[in-house]
Design a protein around this motif. Structure first.
Motif, PDB file in Angstrom:
ATOM      1  N   ILE A 149       0.822  -1.210   0.000  1.00 51.05           N
ATOM      2  CA  ILE A 149       0.000   0.000   0.000  1.00 51.05           C
ATOM      3  C   ILE A 149       0.859   1.265   0.000  1.00 51.05           C
ATOM      4  CG2 ILE A 149      -0.200   0.109   2.523  1.00 51.05           C
ATOM      5  CD1 ILE A 149      -3.142   0.996   2.054  1.00 51.05           C
ATOM      6  N   HIS A 150       2.068   1.196   0.531  1.00 52.95           N
ATOM      7  CA  HIS A 150       2.965   2.349   0.555  1.00 52.95           C
ATOM      8  C   HIS A 150       3.331   2.810  -0.858  1.00 52.95           C
ATOM      9  CE1 HIS A 150       3.535  -0.380   3.949  1.00 52.95           C
ATOM     10  NE2 HIS A 150       3.709   0.706   4.707  1.00 52.95           N
ATOM     11  N   LEU A 151       3.273   1.881  -1.819  1.00 50.31           N
ATOM     12  CA  LEU A 151       3.625   2.195  -3.201  1.00 50.31           C
ATOM     13  C   LEU A 151       2.403   2.435  -4.076  1.00 50.31           C
ATOM     14  CD1 LEU A 151       6.473  -0.443  -3.675  1.00 50.31           C
ATOM     15  CD2 LEU A 151       6.670   1.944  -2.923  1.00 50.31           C
ATOM     16  N   ASP A 152       1.220   2.331  -3.486  1.00 50.17           N
ATOM     17  CA  ASP A 152      -0.038   2.604  -4.192  1.00 50.17           C
ATOM     18  C   ASP A 152      -1.063   3.060  -3.161  1.00 50.17           C
ATOM     19  OD1 ASP A 152      -2.227   2.784  -5.818  1.00 50.17           O
ATOM     20  OD2 ASP A 152      -2.293   0.662  -6.365  1.00 50.17           O
ATOM     21  N   ARG A 153      -0.981   4.328  -2.799  1.00 51.60           N
ATOM     22  CA  ARG A 153      -1.813   4.847  -1.718  1.00 51.60           C
ATOM     23  C   ARG A 153      -3.297   4.862  -2.060  1.00 51.60           C
ATOM     24  NH1 ARG A 153       0.863   4.930   3.165  1.00 51.60           N
ATOM     25  NH2 ARG A 153       2.997   5.661   2.868  1.00 51.60           N
ATOM     26  N   GLN A 154      -3.654   4.737  -3.328  1.00 50.89           N
ATOM     27  CA  GLN A 154      -5.059   4.768  -3.749  1.00 50.89           C
ATOM     28  C   GLN A 154      -5.645   3.374  -3.971  1.00 50.89           C
ATOM     29  OE1 GLN A 154      -6.592   7.793  -3.732  1.00 50.89           O
ATOM     30  NE2 GLN A 154      -4.568   8.428  -2.986  1.00 50.89           N
ATOM     31  N   VAL A 155      -4.910   2.342  -3.566  1.00 49.64           N
ATOM     32  CA  VAL A 155      -5.352   0.979  -3.889  1.00 49.64           C
ATOM     33  C   VAL A 155      -6.721   0.660  -3.308  1.00 49.64           C
ATOM     34  CG1 VAL A 155      -4.164  -0.069  -1.915  1.00 49.64           C
ATOM     35  CG2 VAL A 155      -4.644  -1.446  -3.958  1.00 49.64           C
ATOM     36  N   ASN A 156      -7.035   1.178  -2.130  1.00 51.05           N
ATOM     37  CA  ASN A 156      -8.328   0.876  -1.520  1.00 51.05           C
ATOM     38  C   ASN A 156      -9.475   1.658  -2.138  1.00 51.05           C
ATOM     39  OD1 ASN A 156      -7.360  -1.068   0.259  1.00 51.05           O
ATOM     40  ND2 ASN A 156      -6.717   0.476   1.747  1.00 51.05           N
ATOM     41  N   GLN A 157      -9.155   2.564  -3.034  1.00 52.88           N
ATOM     42  CA  GLN A 157     -10.197   3.255  -3.806  1.00 52.88           C
ATOM     43  C   GLN A 157     -10.409   2.595  -5.171  1.00 52.88           C
ATOM     44  OE1 GLN A 157      -7.997   5.294  -1.739  1.00 52.88           O
ATOM     45  NE2 GLN A 157      -9.837   5.009  -0.496  1.00 52.88           N
ATOM     46  N   GLY A 158      -9.683   1.539  -5.437  1.00 53.36           N
ATOM     47  CA  GLY A 158      -9.876   0.818  -6.685  1.00 53.36           C
ATOM     48  C   GLY A 158      -8.606   0.137  -7.149  1.00 53.36           C
ATOM     49  N   LEU A 159      -8.557  -1.179  -7.040  1.00 52.17           N
ATOM     50  CA  LEU A 159      -7.397  -1.954  -7.472  1.00 52.17           C
ATOM     51  C   LEU A 159      -7.474  -2.181  -8.975  1.00 52.17           C
ATOM     52  CD1 LEU A 159      -4.892  -3.725  -6.881  1.00 52.17           C
ATOM     53  CD2 LEU A 159      -6.477  -5.628  -6.488  1.00 52.17           C
ATOM     54  N   LYS A 160      -6.439  -1.814  -9.693  1.00 47.03           N
ATOM     55  CA  LYS A 160      -6.382  -2.026 -11.125  1.00 47.03           C
ATOM     56  C   LYS A 160      -5.201  -2.938 -11.448  1.00 47.03           C
ATOM     57  CE  LYS A 160      -8.575   2.316 -12.464  1.00 47.03           C
ATOM     58  NZ  LYS A 160      -8.466   3.572 -13.281  1.00 47.03           N
ATOM     59  N   LEU A 161      -5.506  -4.061 -12.087  1.00 46.32           N
ATOM     60  CA  LEU A 161      -4.483  -5.044 -12.423  1.00 46.32           C
ATOM     61  C   LEU A 161      -4.364  -5.181 -13.931  1.00 46.32           C
ATOM     62  CD1 LEU A 161      -5.407  -7.812  -9.812  1.00 46.32           C
ATOM     63  CD2 LEU A 161      -3.454  -6.255  -9.701  1.00 46.32           C
ATOM     64  N   ASP A 162      -3.156  -5.178 -14.415  1.00 43.97           N
ATOM     65  CA  ASP A 162      -2.862  -5.466 -15.812  1.00 43.97           C
ATOM     66  C   ASP A 162      -2.473  -6.939 -15.884  1.00 43.97           C
ATOM     67  OD1 ASP A 162      -1.544  -5.932 -18.243  1.00 43.97           O
ATOM     68  OD2 ASP A 162      -0.783  -3.876 -18.353  1.00 43.97           O
ATOM     69  N   PRO A 163      -3.272  -7.791 -16.564  1.00 44.15           N
ATOM     70  CA  PRO A 163      -2.985  -9.228 -16.540  1.00 44.15           C
ATOM     71  C   PRO A 163      -1.660  -9.604 -17.195  1.00 44.15           C
ATOM     72  CG  PRO A 163      -4.674  -8.721 -18.168  1.00 44.15           C
ATOM     73  CD  PRO A 163      -4.455  -7.465 -17.375  1.00 44.15           C
ATOM     74  N   GLN A 164      -1.107  -8.742 -18.044  1.00 41.64           N
ATOM     75  CA  GLN A 164       0.174  -9.033 -18.673  1.00 41.64           C
ATOM     76  C   GLN A 164       1.340  -8.740 -17.731  1.00 41.64           C
ATOM     77  OE1 GLN A 164       0.820 -10.516 -21.538  1.00 41.64           O
ATOM     78  NE2 GLN A 164       3.037 -10.259 -21.443  1.00 41.64           N
ATOM     79  N   ARG A 165       1.168  -7.768 -16.831  1.00 38.77           N
ATOM     80  CA  ARG A 165       2.273  -7.343 -15.974  1.00 38.77           C
ATOM     81  C   ARG A 165       2.119  -7.757 -14.510  1.00 38.77           C
ATOM     82  NH1 ARG A 165       3.099  -1.723 -15.395  1.00 38.77           N
ATOM     83  NH2 ARG A 165       0.873  -1.378 -15.723  1.00 38.77           N
ATOM     84  N   HIS A 166       0.892  -7.770 -14.010  1.00 38.62           N
ATOM     85  CA  HIS A 166       0.688  -7.853 -12.570  1.00 38.62           C
ATOM     86  C   HIS A 166       0.299  -9.240 -12.062  1.00 38.62           C
ATOM     87  CE1 HIS A 166      -0.405  -3.315 -12.986  1.00 38.62           C
ATOM     88  NE2 HIS A 166       0.907  -3.500 -12.882  1.00 38.62           N
ATOM     89  N   LEU A 167       0.051 -10.183 -12.951  1.00 38.47           N
ATOM     90  CA  LEU A 167      -0.387 -11.516 -12.521  1.00 38.47           C
ATOM     91  C   LEU A 167       0.675 -12.592 -12.699  1.00 38.47           C
ATOM     92  CD1 LEU A 167      -4.103 -11.609 -13.776  1.00 38.47           C
ATOM     93  CD2 LEU A 167      -3.236 -11.035 -11.501  1.00 38.47           C
ATOM     94  N   LEU A 168       1.919 -12.195 -12.981  1.00 37.89           N
ATOM     95  CA  LEU A 168       2.970 -13.195 -13.179  1.00 37.89           C
ATOM     96  C   LEU A 168       3.476 -13.695 -11.825  1.00 37.89           C
ATOM     97  CD1 LEU A 168       5.089 -11.610 -16.064  1.00 37.89           C
ATOM     98  CD2 LEU A 168       3.008 -13.005 -16.191  1.00 37.89           C
ATOM     99  N   PRO A 169       3.348 -14.997 -11.548  1.00 36.52           N
ATOM    100  CA  PRO A 169       3.822 -15.525 -10.265  1.00 36.52           C
ATOM    101  C   PRO A 169       5.345 -15.540 -10.186  1.00 36.52           C
ATOM    102  CG  PRO A 169       2.261 -17.035 -11.331  1.00 36.52           C
ATOM    103  CD  PRO A 169       2.687 -16.036 -12.353  1.00 36.52           C
ATOM    104  N   ILE A 170       5.862 -15.369  -8.967  1.00 40.87           N
ATOM    105  CA  ILE A 170       7.269 -15.615  -8.699  1.00 40.87           C
ATOM    106  C   ILE A 170       7.423 -17.043  -8.180  1.00 40.87           C
ATOM    107  CG2 ILE A 170       7.795 -13.188  -8.257  1.00 40.87           C
ATOM    108  CD1 ILE A 170       7.664 -13.806  -5.253  1.00 40.87           C
TER     109      ILE A 170
END
Length: 419
Positions: A149-170
């Motif tokens: 949350i420190h790197l996305d202070r607005q996350v609780n107002q709306g989470l936006k995920l890009d399936p190409q970038r944000h869903l890759l598992p480590i």
């Protein structure tokens, strides 16, 4: 937990992918005396239980001693697949010292539900000679980390995920090289990595099914959509095989429902039609048979959500532990009509289980399932039903502990209904 729901928990745990769901279903059918019918071999017309496997799709049926060509079918249709993250053909990727796995979204998954979970990997490897090797890494292997949350202070107002970038598992640290994941899986399954030609692999949540609530009347599990229906149909078919029926009970668990059913093993494909035609005794006999047949399409439905009650029709709420739901839609997104609904109510009355009716809110688009596709393809009267769940298409869904047993009871009565 009822015995049925406990058994459902065991079934779901054994079935992290459609291929595993089929394998577990086959194990249960064989235990009940069913034998395999291979598509490419001569059809076995003798009485008894049979099953047929094509990849992630399973058909099973029981033919009684007195069944003749042209007999009516009682078909229970469900689907074996669930929304997930599927591994791409070239899976190895990574940046900044992280080893990652390249995935694409399978079906209408709730993306955020895959974040910060311990994930396994399941499916199949196919070798150059055509050998199919099951894969089930049922221990923590992968994780899709959410941004702090420190790197996305607005996350609780709306989470936006890009399936190409944000869903890759480590899945580790270090330099990424091509072939890492397949070499790992080859070692896990005891094959030579050089022999692996292709794969069908999906990510799955490792949290086991569990009861919850003050009175433990709720059941949380992955893949209730739609393994709860697959389990009910199989259990009912095995029960119906113990009785002498005037009809032929048939179970089908299709693959690829979550992506539209347009495949060789999906409901829009020809597989069920071909099997039913052979069972009926040929093209001429199938016309009589299909006209007298019925199909019960079983898939989960939306339970009334206490935090979003405005999304539901107030006069058609689907309540937890109030019985399986008859699904109705004026635009035939569900295939139910009045004669089919009467047959469903008769089955519930025979089984002495409660039932309820779901109709979508007029302002909320209605989903669909294999029912309308099967009805359109075969011309067989079809009824859409299912147990109510919350969090549909999440990695972890919620139903009542009583409803799976209710669905089994109604399905068994449907299989054995001669009317």
């Amino acid at each position: 937990m009822t015995g049925t729901t406990l058994d459902l928990a065991e079934f779901v745990s054994a079935a992290p992918s459609p291929y595993h769901a089929v394998a577990e279903a086959v194990r249960r059918l064989q235990q009940a005396g069913f034998t395999e019918q291979v598509e490419t071999q001569e059809w076995d017309p003798t009485p008894g239980g049979r099953y047929l496997v094509r990849d992630g799709t399973l058909l099973a049926w029981f033919t009684g001693e007195n069944i003749r060509p042209g007999a009516a079918f009682r078909i229970f249709a469900a689907h074996t697949d669930s929304p997930s993250l599927k591994i791409k053909p070239n899976p190895d990727t990574g940046v900044a010292g992280w080893r990652q796995v390249n995935v694409e979204v399978y079906g209408g998954a709730l993306w955020n539900s895959w974040l910060d979970r311990d994930l396994g990997l399941a499916g199949r490897l196919v070798l150059l000679d055509g050998t199919v090797v099951p894969v089930n890494i049922a221990r923590p292997l992968l994780r899709v980390p959410q941004l702090a949350i420190h790197l996305d202070r607005q996350v609780n107002q709306g989470l936006k995920l890009d399936p190409q970038r944000h869903l890759l598992p480590i899945w580790g640290l270090g330099k990424t090289t091509d072939g890492d994941l397949l070499r790992f899986l080859a070692a896990e399954t005891g094959v030579d990595a050089a022999d692996v030609a292709a794969h069908d692999l999906i990510v799955h949540d490792l949290t086991p099914p569990a009861r919850l609530g003050a009175d433990q009347e709720l059941f949380a599990s992955p893949r209730l959509d739609n393994l709860s229906s697959v389990h009910a149909g199989l259990t009912a078919l095995i029960a119906a095989a113990q009785t002498q029926t005037e009809t032929v009970p048939v179970f089908v668990g299709f693959d690829h429902e979550e992506i539209g059913s347009n495949s060789a093993t999906g409901a829009a494909g020809p597989l069920l039609e071909m099997v039913l035609t052979r069972l009926a005794g040929g093209m001429e006999e199938r016309y009589r048979s299909f006209a007298a047949s019925r199909c019960l399409s079983a898939d989960v439905t939306h339970a009334a959500h206490p935090n979003y009650l405005d999304r539901h029709d107030p006069d058609h709420l689907a309540l937890i532990n109030a019985g399986p739901v008859l699904k109705v839609n004026a635009n035939q997104r569900y295939a139910t009509d009045a004669p089919g609904a009467a047959a469903w109510h008769r089955a519930c009355a025979t089984a002495e289980v409660p039932t309820q009716v779901f109709v979508a809110n007029n302002t909320v688009p209605c989903g669909s399932t294999v029912g309308p596709i099967t009805a359109t393809r075969l011309g067989i009267r079809t009824v859409d039903v299912g147990i109510p769940v919350l969090s549909m298409h999440s990695t972890r869904e919620l139903c009542g502990v009583e409803d799976p047993a209710h669905l089994v009871g109604a399905a068994t009565a449907f299989f054995t209904d001669p009317a």
